[in-house]
Design an enzyme around this catalytic site. Structure first.
Site, PDB file in Angstrom:
ATOM      1  N   GLY A 105       1.161  -1.120   0.550  1.00  0.00           N
ATOM      2  CA  GLY A 105      -0.039   0.208   0.165  1.00  0.00           C
ATOM      3  C   GLY A 105       0.908   1.349  -0.203  1.00  0.00           C
ATOM      4  O   GLY A 105       0.350   1.841   0.556  1.00  0.00           O
ATOM      5  N   ASN A 134       1.090   3.091  -2.340  1.00  0.00           N
ATOM      6  CA  ASN A 134       0.730   3.951  -3.573  1.00  0.00           C
ATOM      7  C   ASN A 134      -0.973   4.532  -2.782  1.00  0.00           C
ATOM      8  O   ASN A 134      -1.002   5.666  -2.607  1.00  0.00           O
ATOM      9  CB  ASN A 134       0.373   3.674  -5.063  1.00  0.00           C
ATOM     10  CG  ASN A 134       1.305   3.196  -5.529  1.00  0.00           C
ATOM     11  OD1 ASN A 134       1.735   4.024  -6.435  1.00  0.00           O
ATOM     12  ND2 ASN A 134       1.849   2.029  -6.018  1.00  0.00           N
ATOM     13  N   LEU A 168      -4.434  -7.152  -7.215  1.00  0.00           N
ATOM     14  CA  LEU A 168      -4.175  -7.999  -7.523  1.00  0.00           C
ATOM     15  C   LEU A 168      -5.209  -9.026  -8.137  1.00  0.00           C
ATOM     16  O   LEU A 168      -5.735 -10.439  -8.042  1.00  0.00           O
ATOM     17  CB  LEU A 168      -2.664  -9.420  -6.653  1.00  0.00           C
ATOM     18  CG  LEU A 168      -1.783  -8.611  -6.386  1.00  0.00           C
ATOM     19  CD1 LEU A 168      -1.071  -9.345  -5.856  1.00  0.00           C
ATOM     20  CD2 LEU A 168      -1.245  -8.534  -8.100  1.00  0.00           C
ATOM     21  N   ASN A 173      -6.061   1.786 -12.871  1.00  0.00           N
ATOM     22  CA  ASN A 173      -4.989   1.373 -12.241  1.00  0.00           C
ATOM     23  C   ASN A 173      -3.958   1.854 -12.580  1.00  0.00           C
ATOM     24  O   ASN A 173      -3.233   1.971 -13.516  1.00  0.00           O
ATOM     25  CB  ASN A 173      -5.024  -0.214 -13.493  1.00  0.00           C
ATOM     26  CG  ASN A 173      -4.168  -1.123 -13.223  1.00  0.00           C
ATOM     27  OD1 ASN A 173      -4.115  -1.504 -12.093  1.00  0.00           O
ATOM     28  ND2 ASN A 173      -3.050  -1.721 -13.754  1.00  0.00           N
ATOM     29  N   HIS A 204      -0.257   0.703 -13.143  1.00  0.00           N
ATOM     30  CA  HIS A 204       1.089  -0.746 -13.507  1.00  0.00           C
ATOM     31  C   HIS A 204       2.960  -0.273 -13.133  1.00  0.00           C
ATOM     32  O   HIS A 204       2.614   1.108 -13.652  1.00  0.00           O
ATOM     33  CB  HIS A 204       0.220  -1.227 -14.797  1.00  0.00           C
ATOM     34  CG  HIS A 204       1.586  -2.058 -15.222  1.00  0.00           C
ATOM     35  ND1 HIS A 204       0.820  -3.548 -14.806  1.00  0.00           N
ATOM     36  CD2 HIS A 204       2.183  -2.434 -16.201  1.00  0.00           C
ATOM     37  CE1 HIS A 204       1.834  -4.215 -15.172  1.00  0.00           C
ATOM     38  NE2 HIS A 204       3.024  -4.009 -16.458  1.00  0.00           N
ATOM     39  N   ASP A 225      -4.576  -5.365 -17.893  1.00  0.00           N
ATOM     40  CA  ASP A 225      -3.876  -3.664 -18.680  1.00  0.00           C
ATOM     41  C   ASP A 225      -3.616  -3.868 -19.440  1.00  0.00           C
ATOM     42  O   ASP A 225      -2.892  -2.836 -20.372  1.00  0.00           O
ATOM     43  CB  ASP A 225      -2.251  -3.962 -18.531  1.00  0.00           C
ATOM     44  CG  ASP A 225      -2.344  -4.730 -16.932  1.00  0.00           C
ATOM     45  OD1 ASP A 225      -2.342  -4.418 -15.790  1.00  0.00           O
ATOM     46  OD2 ASP A 225      -1.321  -5.852 -16.807  1.00  0.00           O
ATOM     47  N   GLU A 276       5.913   5.645  -9.470  1.00  0.00           N
ATOM     48  CA  GLU A 276       4.135   5.636  -9.450  1.00  0.00           C
ATOM     49  C   GLU A 276       3.124   6.686  -8.525  1.00  0.00           C
ATOM     50  O   GLU A 276       2.078   6.778  -8.675  1.00  0.00           O
ATOM     51  CB  GLU A 276       3.723   4.286  -8.643  1.00  0.00           C
ATOM     52  CG  GLU A 276       4.542   3.094  -9.996  1.00  0.00           C
ATOM     53  CD  GLU A 276       3.968   1.852  -9.293  1.00  0.00           C
ATOM     54  OE1 GLU A 276       3.000   2.056  -8.713  1.00  0.00           O
ATOM     55  OE2 GLU A 276       5.087   0.550  -9.643  1.00  0.00           O
TER      56      GLU A 276
END
Ligand code: GRF
Length: 196
Positions: free
Chosen positions: A14, A16, A93, A110, A112, A153, A182
């Site tokens: 976590g 992000n 996930l 999302n 990636h 994706d 990110e």
């Protein structure tokens, strides 16, 4: 101004999520708030991060549902209950059911850890992505924020940030460099999408 409500779906550490928490509690993203954090893993540290800040959080156990459509039907109910404006997959996930994607069309993003469309798709997550980048001897890597569609994706790309791949890089050193980007990219993308 009424704050935009975010739901963050997580499965792991976590960091992000933490970047979003920090942004929504400072001047970076003052007009958005996290309504709920949901994890499919009981021991995801991301849940602790939410708890520490008094953010609603929930472990939704896949074993309590007979299939992923039922699981996602519950997610849709929760999203509606919390009147969520944007769903963010931040290290989540599970692959979403088409019902969830349709119910929140263009409202799910999302992050990636590679420059999509390269190094994405089923099975490409976490360290595997960076391993593949190193094996392919890429000169650069980075991260991508994209809208979620019914593929893995594959949805429209919102923004990307690049980092160099350096001589002697390991999966861990590359991952760390990408992850730092990110955190910035995710916050910038949320701002861009929600006009906040
Ligand atoms: C990130 O690399 C993200 O791009 C990927 O999973 C990782 C999650 O990291 N989808 P964290 O849980 O946010 O620290």
């Amino acid at each position: 101004m009424l704050k935009k409500k975010l739901a963050v779906l997580v499965s792991g550490s976590g960091t992000n999520l933490q970047a979003i928490i920090d942004a929504t509690t400072t001047s970076l993203l003052p007009n958005a708030e996290i309504a709920i954090v949901i994890s499919n893993k009981k021991d995801a540290y991301a849940l602790q991060r939410a708890k520490k800040k008094g953010i609603h959080n929930l472990f939704l156990n896949p074993k309590d549902f007979s299939n992923s459509t039922e699981y996602d039907t519950k997610l849709i109910e929760i999203m509606q209950e919390y009147k969520v404006d944007l769903i963010i997959l931040a290290g989540y996930l599970r692959i979403l059911s088409k019902e969830l994607v349709i119910a929140f069309s263009n409202k799910i993003i999302n992050i990636h850890p590679a420059l999509l469309p390269k190094f994405g798709g089923k099975g490409m997550y976490g360290e595997k992505v960076h391993e593949a980048v190193l094996q392919a001897k890429e000169k650069e890597s980075g991260c991508t924020v994209h809208f979620v569609d019914n593929g893995v994706d594959t949805g429209p790309i919102i923004a990307q940030k690049k980092v160099p791949v350096l001589e002697g890089d390991t999966v861990q050193t590359l991952q760390k460099r990408v992850l730092a980007e990110e955190h910035k990219l995710l916050v910038e993308s949320i701002k861009k999408i929600l006009f906040v």
